[in-house]
Design a protein around this motif. Structure first.
Motif, PDB file in Angstrom:
ATOM      1  N   PRO A 188     -10.967  14.577  -4.835  1.00 51.25           N
ATOM      2  CA  PRO A 188      -9.582  14.609  -5.341  1.00 51.25           C
ATOM      3  C   PRO A 188      -9.540  14.985  -6.815  1.00 51.25           C
ATOM      4  CG  PRO A 188     -10.381  12.354  -5.246  1.00 51.25           C
ATOM      5  CD  PRO A 188     -11.435  13.203  -4.595  1.00 51.25           C
ATOM      6  N   GLU A 189      -8.428  15.558  -7.223  1.00 49.13           N
ATOM      7  CA  GLU A 189      -8.228  15.837  -8.653  1.00 49.13           C
ATOM      8  C   GLU A 189      -7.950  14.556  -9.425  1.00 49.13           C
ATOM      9  OE1 GLU A 189      -5.954  19.189  -9.983  1.00 49.13           O
ATOM     10  OE2 GLU A 189      -5.967  20.063  -7.969  1.00 49.13           O
ATOM     11  N   VAL A 190      -7.300  13.618  -8.756  1.00 50.88           N
ATOM     12  CA  VAL A 190      -6.998  12.313  -9.352  1.00 50.88           C
ATOM     13  C   VAL A 190      -7.357  11.249  -8.337  1.00 50.88           C
ATOM     14  CG1 VAL A 190      -5.208  10.797 -10.310  1.00 50.88           C
ATOM     15  CG2 VAL A 190      -5.098  13.268 -10.717  1.00 50.88           C
ATOM     16  N   LEU A 191      -7.920  10.140  -8.805  1.00 54.05           N
ATOM     17  CA  LEU A 191      -8.201   8.978  -7.973  1.00 54.05           C
ATOM     18  C   LEU A 191      -7.541   7.770  -8.611  1.00 54.05           C
ATOM     19  CD1 LEU A 191      -9.643   7.257  -5.829  1.00 54.05           C
ATOM     20  CD2 LEU A 191     -11.678   7.302  -7.293  1.00 54.05           C
ATOM     21  N   ILE A 192      -6.692   7.086  -7.839  1.00 56.75           N
ATOM     22  CA  ILE A 192      -6.032   5.869  -8.308  1.00 56.75           C
ATOM     23  C   ILE A 192      -6.618   4.698  -7.522  1.00 56.75           C
ATOM     24  CG2 ILE A 192      -3.839   4.637  -8.545  1.00 56.75           C
ATOM     25  CD1 ILE A 192      -2.468   7.340  -8.853  1.00 56.75           C
ATOM     26  N   VAL A 193      -7.240   3.762  -8.232  1.00 65.13           N
ATOM     27  CA  VAL A 193      -7.931   2.626  -7.615  1.00 65.13           C
ATOM     28  C   VAL A 193      -7.137   1.357  -7.877  1.00 65.13           C
ATOM     29  CG1 VAL A 193     -10.078   1.327  -7.478  1.00 65.13           C
ATOM     30  CG2 VAL A 193     -10.144   3.771  -8.043  1.00 65.13           C
ATOM     31  N   ALA A 194      -6.827   0.627  -6.810  1.00 67.43           N
ATOM     32  CA  ALA A 194      -6.072  -0.622  -6.936  1.00 67.43           C
ATOM     33  C   ALA A 194      -6.708  -1.669  -6.029  1.00 67.43           C
ATOM     34  CB  ALA A 194      -4.602  -0.401  -6.578  1.00 67.43           C
ATOM     35  N   LEU A 195      -7.727  -2.342  -6.533  1.00 68.93           N
ATOM     36  CA  LEU A 195      -8.479  -3.323  -5.759  1.00 68.93           C
ATOM     37  C   LEU A 195      -8.618  -4.625  -6.549  1.00 68.93           C
ATOM     38  CD1 LEU A 195     -11.474  -1.263  -4.302  1.00 68.93           C
ATOM     39  CD2 LEU A 195      -9.849  -2.609  -2.953  1.00 68.93           C
ATOM     40  N   ASN A 212      -4.792   8.622   1.492  1.00 67.31           N
ATOM     41  CA  ASN A 212      -4.623   7.176   1.391  1.00 67.31           C
ATOM     42  C   ASN A 212      -5.828   6.466   1.986  1.00 67.31           C
ATOM     43  OD1 ASN A 212      -3.755   4.396   2.370  1.00 67.31           O
ATOM     44  ND2 ASN A 212      -2.000   4.975   1.102  1.00 67.31           N
ATOM     45  N   ALA A 213      -6.613   5.836   1.135  1.00 65.31           N
ATOM     46  CA  ALA A 213      -7.777   5.057   1.554  1.00 65.31           C
ATOM     47  C   ALA A 213      -7.504   3.588   1.289  1.00 65.31           C
ATOM     48  CB  ALA A 213      -9.032   5.526   0.825  1.00 65.31           C
ATOM     49  N   GLY A 214      -6.435   3.080   1.881  1.00 65.07           N
ATOM     50  CA  GLY A 214      -6.086   1.679   1.766  1.00 65.07           C
ATOM     51  C   GLY A 214      -6.537   0.932   3.011  1.00 65.07           C
ATOM     52  N   TYR A 215      -7.236  -0.180   2.834  1.00 63.33           N
ATOM     53  CA  TYR A 215      -7.802  -0.935   3.944  1.00 63.33           C
ATOM     54  C   TYR A 215      -7.397  -2.391   3.831  1.00 63.33           C
ATOM     55  CZ  TYR A 215     -10.563   3.240   4.595  1.00 63.33           C
ATOM     56  OH  TYR A 215     -10.948   4.541   4.783  1.00 63.33           O
ATOM     57  N   TYR A 226      -7.080   4.508  -3.488  1.00 58.49           N
ATOM     58  CA  TYR A 226      -8.142   3.682  -2.921  1.00 58.49           C
ATOM     59  C   TYR A 226      -7.788   2.223  -3.191  1.00 58.49           C
ATOM     60  CZ  TYR A 226     -12.994   1.832  -2.635  1.00 58.49           C
ATOM     61  OH  TYR A 226     -14.129   1.124  -2.335  1.00 58.49           O
ATOM     62  N   GLY A 227      -7.584   1.457  -2.124  1.00 55.74           N
ATOM     63  CA  GLY A 227      -7.177   0.079  -2.326  1.00 55.74           C
ATOM     64  C   GLY A 227      -7.202  -0.747  -1.057  1.00 55.74           C
ATOM     65  N   ASP A 228      -6.291  -1.711  -1.003  1.00 57.44           N
ATOM     66  CA  ASP A 228      -6.258  -2.688   0.076  1.00 57.44           C
ATOM     67  C   ASP A 228      -4.971  -2.542   0.875  1.00 57.44           C
ATOM     68  OD1 ASP A 228      -4.337  -3.944  -1.688  1.00 57.44           O
ATOM     69  OD2 ASP A 228      -6.031  -4.820  -2.766  1.00 57.44           O
ATOM     70  N   SER A 229      -4.473  -3.644   1.432  1.00 62.48           N
ATOM     71  CA  SER A 229      -3.271  -3.576   2.262  1.00 62.48           C
ATOM     72  C   SER A 229      -2.045  -3.137   1.470  1.00 62.48           C
ATOM     73  CB  SER A 229      -3.002  -4.931   2.918  1.00 62.48           C
ATOM     74  OG  SER A 229      -2.864  -5.955   1.944  1.00 62.48           O
ATOM     75  N   TYR A 230      -2.016  -3.418   0.172  1.00 63.17           N
ATOM     76  CA  TYR A 230      -0.893  -2.976  -0.645  1.00 63.17           C
ATOM     77  C   TYR A 230      -0.868  -1.451  -0.734  1.00 63.17           C
ATOM     78  CZ  TYR A 230       0.696  -7.517  -2.499  1.00 63.17           C
ATOM     79  OH  TYR A 230       1.233  -8.769  -2.648  1.00 63.17           O
ATOM     80  N   THR A 231      -2.028  -0.836  -0.757  1.00 58.83           N
ATOM     81  CA  THR A 231      -2.086   0.624  -0.784  1.00 58.83           C
ATOM     82  C   THR A 231      -1.856   1.198   0.612  1.00 58.83           C
ATOM     83  OG1 THR A 231      -3.553   0.643  -2.695  1.00 58.83           O
ATOM     84  CG2 THR A 231      -3.590   2.594  -1.301  1.00 58.83           C
ATOM     85  N   LYS A 232      -2.368   0.534   1.630  1.00 61.90           N
ATOM     86  CA  LYS A 232      -2.138   0.972   3.004  1.00 61.90           C
ATOM     87  C   LYS A 232      -0.664   0.898   3.382  1.00 61.90           C
ATOM     88  CE  LYS A 232      -3.810   2.276   7.034  1.00 61.90           C
ATOM     89  NZ  LYS A 232      -4.476   3.588   7.178  1.00 61.90           N
ATOM     90  N   GLY A 233       0.056  -0.042   2.765  1.00 63.17           N
ATOM     91  CA  GLY A 233       1.478  -0.193   3.055  1.00 63.17           C
ATOM     92  C   GLY A 233       1.774  -1.232   4.108  1.00 63.17           C
ATOM     93  N   SER A 234       0.924  -2.260   4.228  1.00 62.95           N
ATOM     94  CA  SER A 234       1.180  -3.327   5.194  1.00 62.95           C
ATOM     95  C   SER A 234       2.549  -3.953   4.951  1.00 62.95           C
ATOM     96  CB  SER A 234       0.093  -4.400   5.086  1.00 62.95           C
ATOM     97  OG  SER A 234      -1.164  -3.882   5.439  1.00 62.95           O
ATOM     98  N   ALA A 235       3.278  -4.191   6.041  1.00 61.54           N
ATOM     99  CA  ALA A 235       4.634  -4.760   6.052  1.00 61.54           C
ATOM    100  C   ALA A 235       5.709  -3.758   5.674  1.00 61.54           C
ATOM    101  CB  ALA A 235       4.738  -6.009   5.177  1.00 61.54           C
ATOM    102  N   ALA A 236       5.358  -2.537   5.284  1.00 65.61           N
ATOM    103  CA  ALA A 236       6.368  -1.503   5.055  1.00 65.61           C
ATOM    104  C   ALA A 236       6.943  -1.050   6.394  1.00 65.61           C
ATOM    105  CB  ALA A 236       5.767  -0.321   4.318  1.00 65.61           C
ATOM    106  N   SER A 237       8.156  -0.570   6.391  1.00 66.68           N
ATOM    107  CA  SER A 237       8.786  -0.133   7.632  1.00 66.68           C
ATOM    108  C   SER A 237       8.153   1.133   8.182  1.00 66.68           C
ATOM    109  CB  SER A 237      10.287   0.087   7.404  1.00 66.68           C
ATOM    110  OG  SER A 237      10.495   1.101   6.429  1.00 66.68           O
ATOM    111  N   ALA A 238       7.493   1.905   7.325  1.00 66.02           N
ATOM    112  CA  ALA A 238       6.827   3.143   7.724  1.00 66.02           C
ATOM    113  C   ALA A 238       5.864   3.526   6.611  1.00 66.02           C
ATOM    114  CB  ALA A 238       7.847   4.266   7.952  1.00 66.02           C
ATOM    115  N   PRO A 239       4.811   4.306   6.907  1.00 64.34           N
ATOM    116  CA  PRO A 239       3.892   4.720   5.849  1.00 64.34           C
ATOM    117  C   PRO A 239       4.589   5.413   4.683  1.00 64.34           C
ATOM    118  CG  PRO A 239       2.915   5.170   7.975  1.00 64.34           C
ATOM    119  CD  PRO A 239       4.330   4.737   8.243  1.00 64.34           C
TER     120      PRO A 239
END
Length: 240
Positions: free
Chosen positions: A115-122, A88-91, A57-70
């Motif tokens: 989920p069994e695990v939730l990783i939050v990066a906001l 992937n709940a990156g926005y 759960y995060g932002d564009s870094y979690t969504k993968g903005s600017a990555a060549s592919a998800p």
């Protein structure tokens, strides 16, 4: 888990991610997407999903903005390395207050996955909304975390220190980092510190041409650092 094992798994995961872009099921727009780790079903020629469901759960870094592919984003690389099924709940642009009126009930969507695990990066994007919103940001963090904890009482929650991308750091960043850390402690979540410095060691290699988001090499670096931090957690996460 030993260091040699981590290195072997990381090598296999990175190669798999580079060639398995078609295995990522992506939903367009601002909705989340799911990447399933699969294995061949013996004698059937088909594949089945394996591994615990882990939400990111995060932002564009979690969504993968600017990555060549998800598949090149850090969350997918980590999920591949760990054998997890990724939700992937990156926005892009999301913060604790930023863009909340545009993305809907993200926390509710994450809770619904169980989920069994939730990783939050906001938190990075709230620095861009700081002036005039200081109290609103501070007051939004703990309720967000408390809602996640109340909705997912059996889920292991891991909170990541908010990202940053240059050696120059605004004063707001340390305030937000402190509030996020305090909130993580309050809900008894694991906390990964130092992430705001992970990209400032070599921005020329790890930041993309847009000057803000990681490059593929930057996402790979984040993934490796994240694997090391997850390796240090006690007790170990599911599947480790």
């Amino acid at each position: 888990m030993s260091r040699p094992r981590l290195r072997r798994r990381w090598f296999v995961a990175f190669i798999a991610a580079a060639v398995a872009v078609a295995a990522v099921v992506t939903v367009s727009g601002l909705r989340a997407d799911v990447q399933q780790t699969t294995v061949a079903r013996a004698g059937s020629g088909s594949e089945v999903a394996v591994g615990p469901l882990v939400a990111f759960y995060g932002d564009s870094y979690t969504k993968g903005s600017a990555a060549s592919a998800p598949a090149a984003r850090w969350s997918s690389l980590v999920a591949q390395a760990e054998g997890w099924t990724e939700y992937n709940a990156g926005y892009p642009g999301l913060g604790f207050v930023r863009k909340r009126d545009q993305v809907g009930d993200v926390a509710g969507d994450v809770i619904a996955q169980h989920p069994e695990v939730l990783i939050v990066a906001l938190g990075i994007n709230d620095n861009f909304e700081w002036t005039g919103n200081e109290e609103a940001i501070r007051e939004a963090i703990l309720p967000e975390f408390q809602r996640l904890r109340d909705g997912l009482p059996g889920t292991r929650i891991v909170v990541v220190e908010p990202w940053w991308f240059t050696a120059e750091r605004p004063d707001s960043l340390e305030q937000i980092i402190g509030w996020v850390h305090d909130a993580a402690d309050t809900i008894d979540a694991d906390y990964i510190s130092g992430a705001s410095h992970w990209l400032d060691e070599d921005p020329a290699a790890w930041i993309s041409a847009d000057g803000l988001h990681p490059s593929d090499a930057g996402y790979a670096h984040i993934a490796q650092r994240m694997l090391e931090e997850l390796d240090a957690l006690s007790p170990a996460l599911p599947g480790r």
